[in-house]
Design a protein around this motif. Structure first.
Motif, PDB file in Angstrom:
ATOM      1  N   VAL A 102       0.847  -1.189   0.000  1.00 28.24           N
ATOM      2  CA  VAL A 102       0.000   0.000   0.000  1.00 28.24           C
ATOM      3  C   VAL A 102       0.884   1.240   0.000  1.00 28.24           C
ATOM      4  O   VAL A 102       2.110   1.154   0.149  1.00 28.24           O
ATOM      5  CB  VAL A 102      -0.937   0.024   1.221  1.00 28.24           C
ATOM      6  N   GLN A 103       0.255   2.393  -0.147  1.00 25.03           N
ATOM      7  CA  GLN A 103       0.985   3.645  -0.136  1.00 25.03           C
ATOM      8  C   GLN A 103       0.867   4.312   1.232  1.00 25.03           C
ATOM      9  O   GLN A 103      -0.024   3.999   2.031  1.00 25.03           O
ATOM     10  CB  GLN A 103       0.459   4.561  -1.228  1.00 25.03           C
ATOM     11  N   VAL A 104       1.762   5.242   1.455  1.00 25.60           N
ATOM     12  CA  VAL A 104       1.749   5.996   2.716  1.00 25.60           C
ATOM     13  C   VAL A 104       0.365   6.610   2.931  1.00 25.60           C
ATOM     14  O   VAL A 104      -0.220   7.191   2.010  1.00 25.60           O
ATOM     15  CB  VAL A 104       2.834   7.090   2.693  1.00 25.60           C
TER      16      VAL A 104
ATOM     17  N   LEU B 289      -0.836   4.379   7.455  1.00 25.02           N
ATOM     18  CA  LEU B 289       0.384   3.581   7.389  1.00 25.02           C
ATOM     19  C   LEU B 289       1.590   4.414   6.951  1.00 25.02           C
ATOM     20  O   LEU B 289       1.473   5.340   6.134  1.00 25.02           O
ATOM     21  CB  LEU B 289       0.188   2.399   6.455  1.00 25.02           C
ATOM     22  N   LYS B 290       2.738   4.060   7.529  1.00 22.64           N
ATOM     23  CA  LYS B 290       3.993   4.757   7.259  1.00 22.64           C
ATOM     24  C   LYS B 290       5.011   3.763   6.703  1.00 22.64           C
ATOM     25  O   LYS B 290       4.874   2.553   6.934  1.00 22.64           O
ATOM     26  CB  LYS B 290       4.538   5.337   8.562  1.00 22.64           C
ATOM     27  N   PRO B 291       6.033   4.251   6.034  1.00 27.50           N
ATOM     28  CA  PRO B 291       7.057   3.323   5.517  1.00 27.50           C
ATOM     29  C   PRO B 291       7.676   2.463   6.625  1.00 27.50           C
ATOM     30  O   PRO B 291       8.007   1.290   6.381  1.00 27.50           O
ATOM     31  CB  PRO B 291       8.091   4.264   4.900  1.00 27.50           C
ATOM     32  N   GLU B 292       7.811   3.003   7.810  1.00 30.75           N
ATOM     33  CA  GLU B 292       8.407   2.250   8.920  1.00 30.75           C
ATOM     34  C   GLU B 292       7.499   1.145   9.444  1.00 30.75           C
ATOM     35  O   GLU B 292       7.915   0.348  10.286  1.00 30.75           O
ATOM     36  CB  GLU B 292       8.823   3.180  10.068  1.00 30.75           C
TER      37      GLU B 292
ATOM     38  N   VAL C 178       4.759  -0.702   2.831  1.00 29.02           N
ATOM     39  CA  VAL C 178       4.210   0.637   2.677  1.00 29.02           C
ATOM     40  C   VAL C 178       5.195   1.451   1.855  1.00 29.02           C
ATOM     41  O   VAL C 178       6.340   1.662   2.269  1.00 29.02           O
ATOM     42  CB  VAL C 178       3.969   1.306   4.035  1.00 29.02           C
ATOM     43  N   SER C 179       4.763   1.884   0.695  1.00 24.48           N
ATOM     44  CA  SER C 179       5.651   2.596  -0.209  1.00 24.48           C
ATOM     45  C   SER C 179       5.289   4.077  -0.277  1.00 24.48           C
ATOM     46  O   SER C 179       4.152   4.466  -0.029  1.00 24.48           O
ATOM     47  CB  SER C 179       5.589   1.976  -1.607  1.00 24.48           C
TER      48      SER C 179
END
Length: 130
Positions: free
Chosen positions: A12-14, A86-89, A128-129
């Motif tokens: 998913v995306q940020v 959601l975050k990349p981390e 998460v991209s």
């Protein structure tokens, strides 16, 4: 034997949301506290959230508070992890785990270490991209 099967991972995306599910079999579901952990590449497995057998008590890691919500449907032997913002981390393999605890409305004395849990699922990847 006890089986925990996760599903719902993906890319998913940020800022997006995702809901993970974990369905259990081979155990008396309500006599287990259910937890979610995650493990990013090169890092230790870390605690994310836990829910008591009766569903009334929860705790979660500071890094996911106010973004992730754990819930369970005892009729379906399933625990969920709703992940918002959601975050990349947050990228990691997510695992559900079961800790035997027959006090339905309390949390176990210890629950944030992987060694506290007797049963584990195989994991589901969340990416998460940007």
């Amino acid at each position: 034997q006890v089986q925990l099967v996760e599903s719902g991972g993906g890319t998913v995306q940020v800022g997006d949301s995702l809901r993970l599910s974990c369905t259990a079999s081979g155990l008396a579901f309500t006599t287990y506290a259910l937890g979610w952990f995650r493990q990013a590449p090169g890092k230790d497995r870390e605690f994310v959230a836990i829910l008591s057998g009766g569903g009334s008590r929860t705790d979660s890691a500071d890094s996911v508070k106010d973004r992730f919500t754990i819930s369970r449907d005892n009729d379906k032997n399933t625990v969920y992890l709703q992940m918002n913002s959601l975050k990349p981390e947050d990228t990691a393999v997510y695992y559900c785990a079961a800790e035997r605890w027959t006090y339905l409305h309390t949390l176990p004395f210890s629950y944030s270490r992987p060694s506290d849990y007797a049963h584990w699922g195989q994991g589901t990847q969340v990416t998460v991209s940007l």
